[in-house]
Design an enzyme around this catalytic site. Structure first.
Site, PDB file in Angstrom:
ATOM      1  CG  HIS A 160      -0.299  -0.211   2.529  1.00 50.28           C
ATOM      2  ND1 HIS A 160       0.459   0.767   3.140  1.00 50.28           N
ATOM      3  CD2 HIS A 160      -0.273  -1.285   3.355  1.00 50.28           C
ATOM      4  CE1 HIS A 160       0.922   0.310   4.295  1.00 50.28           C
ATOM      5  NE2 HIS A 160       0.506  -0.933   4.449  1.00 50.28           N
ATOM      6  CG  HIS A 204       4.493  -1.180   2.026  1.00 54.37           C
ATOM      7  ND1 HIS A 204       3.218  -1.679   1.860  1.00 54.37           N
ATOM      8  CD2 HIS A 204       5.012  -1.821   3.098  1.00 54.37           C
ATOM      9  CE1 HIS A 204       2.983  -2.592   2.779  1.00 54.37           C
ATOM     10  NE2 HIS A 204       4.046  -2.692   3.549  1.00 54.37           N
TER      11      HIS A 204
END
Length: 419
Positions: A45, A48
């Site tokens: 997501h 990160h």
């Protein structure tokens, strides 16, 4: 401006183990550096992104990124930021997640050329290592008192931590040492919660690598929003990189809805726009905020990076159609993206139905009287066209690609009829 100066200007550097040493090393040579991600899901997501985009900045400056997917550490579970034990995943689930995440990382890095990125999986070396080798070759060099002093472990002592998660920091330290040994990796980049794991890796390198070996750690700050709410979360959940989980349109909308108070910081963090352009957009936020130039640039840069030019153009097309109300130009696939969360109603594929019955059955209008008033007053639109005939019957010609009819009540209330 040097690479490190650019990172400092962008606010990306949170902690460094040896600022002067890293600066001198980068001035003398191109280095290999790494960042890792554990495959806890089948998609990353946007939370990160910042460490990997930082790694890409190093690649743009001529350094070689090593992208590590934690097939082994994902089976164990990082105690960082967790108040309780993670639920262990099966090997099959982790390997599936590894394959999915590898595809997403390929959109961020350049894998060809002189400093092309290298992708590794720590399961390749840790998966076949026996427990005696792990304890003798690596565990022997990390003291229990040293580990207990780490925040990630100390914070879990009261609630409890298993030996499995207790050893996680040694596994990640082993990654750094082996990458240093086999790929001449001199720098690990990670989020601020990875500081303990990074410094444990440096401890292993100090004790196990030849004397005089150089290695460094650099962490980036936690991304926050000015209003105190969590970055990367919406009412419908996380913003995933997988287009099946978060469509390119939803991804684009997340960035374009960034608050004025956050947009310049996110432009610095996430985009590769130069300092001059970002300062120009910052001035625009102050002088002409209503034009939202900064938000548009942010949304375009991020959607193009993760999903490509074609998906960006599609996201813009959907956004413009919804803003103007001219939705009949949209394809069925674009409707699925843009109208994912609007109320919907299913009609039999071969059936026809009068507009008043459609409004009642789909709960667009609360009563026949209100439905007639809405139609007569011109408040009802079918595929962007105003309907004022109370006797109008929805037919095949009102179906976009035979699958959808879009009904709008007033200026912004959309409803989707599915066939």
């Amino acid at each position: 401006m040097t690479l490190l100066e650019d990172l400092q200007w962008r606010g990306i550097v949170y902690q460094q183990t040896d600022e002067q040493g890293l600066k001198e090393t980068l001035e003398k040579e191109s280095i290999s550096l790494y960042c890792g991600v554990d495959p806890t899901a089948d998609s990353m997501h946007i939370g990160h992104l910042l460490p990997f985009l930082t790694l890409r900045r190093f690649q743009n400056a001529g350094h070689r990124p090593i992208v590590l997917v934690g097939g082994a550490t994902g089976l164990i579970g990082d105690p960082s930021g967790k108040s309780e034990e993670r639920k262990l995943q099966t090997l099959e689930a982790v390997q599936h997640n590894v394959a999915c995440i590898k595809k997403q990382l390929q959109s961020i890095f350049e894998f060809e050329g002189e400093n092309g990125a290298v992708m590794v999986n720590n399961y390749d070396w840790a998966g076949s290592m026996d427990i005696v080798t792990f304890l003798r070759d690596f565990g022997k060099h990390v003291g229990v008192n040293y580990m207990l002093a780490k925040d990630t472990i100390a914070s879990r002592l009261e609630t409890g931590i298993s030996f499995t998660e207790f050893t996680y920091t040694i596994l990640q330290a082993m990654d750094f040492f082996l990458l240093h040994q086999n790929h001449d990796c001199k720098l690990q980049v990670g989020g601020s919660d990875q500081w303990g794991n990074i410094t444990t890796g440096l401890e292993l390198i100090r004790k196990m690598a030849p004397e005089g070996s150089k290695a460094y750690g650099l962490t980036i700050p936690l991304v926050t929003k000015a209003d105190g709410t969590k970055f990367g979360k919406t009412e419908s959940g996380a913003i995933w990189l997988d287009p099946e989980k978060t469509s390119p349109y939803e991804f684009y909308q997340f960035w374009i809805n960034t608050a004025d108070a956050d947009v310049v910081k996110y432009l610095k963090f996430f985009t590769f726009l130069p300092k001059e352009k970002i300062e120009e957009l910052e001035q625009s936020v102050q002088d002409e905020a209503h034009l939202r130039k900064a938000q548009k640039s942010l949304a375009e840069e991020m959607t193009r990076l993760i999903h490509g030019e074609a998906s960006l153009e599609q996201a813009i097309k959907i956004s413009e159609a919804l803003f103007s109300g001219d939705v009949k130009k949209l394809t069925a696939d674009e409707i699925k993206q843009g109208f994912k969360d609007v109320p919907s109603y299913e009609l039999a594929a071969g059936g026809e139905m009068g507009i008043i019955d459609v409004l009642i059955n789909s709960k667009i209008a609360p009563s026949k009287r209100q439905a007639r008033e809405d139609v007569s007053n011109g408040a009802i639109y079918i595929n962007g066209e105003r309907i004022t005939d109370v006797g109008y019957v929805l037919s095949e010609t009102d179906r976009i690609e035979g699958q959808f009819t879009i009904i709008r009540r007033g200026k912004k209330k959309y409803f989707l009829i599915k066939y």
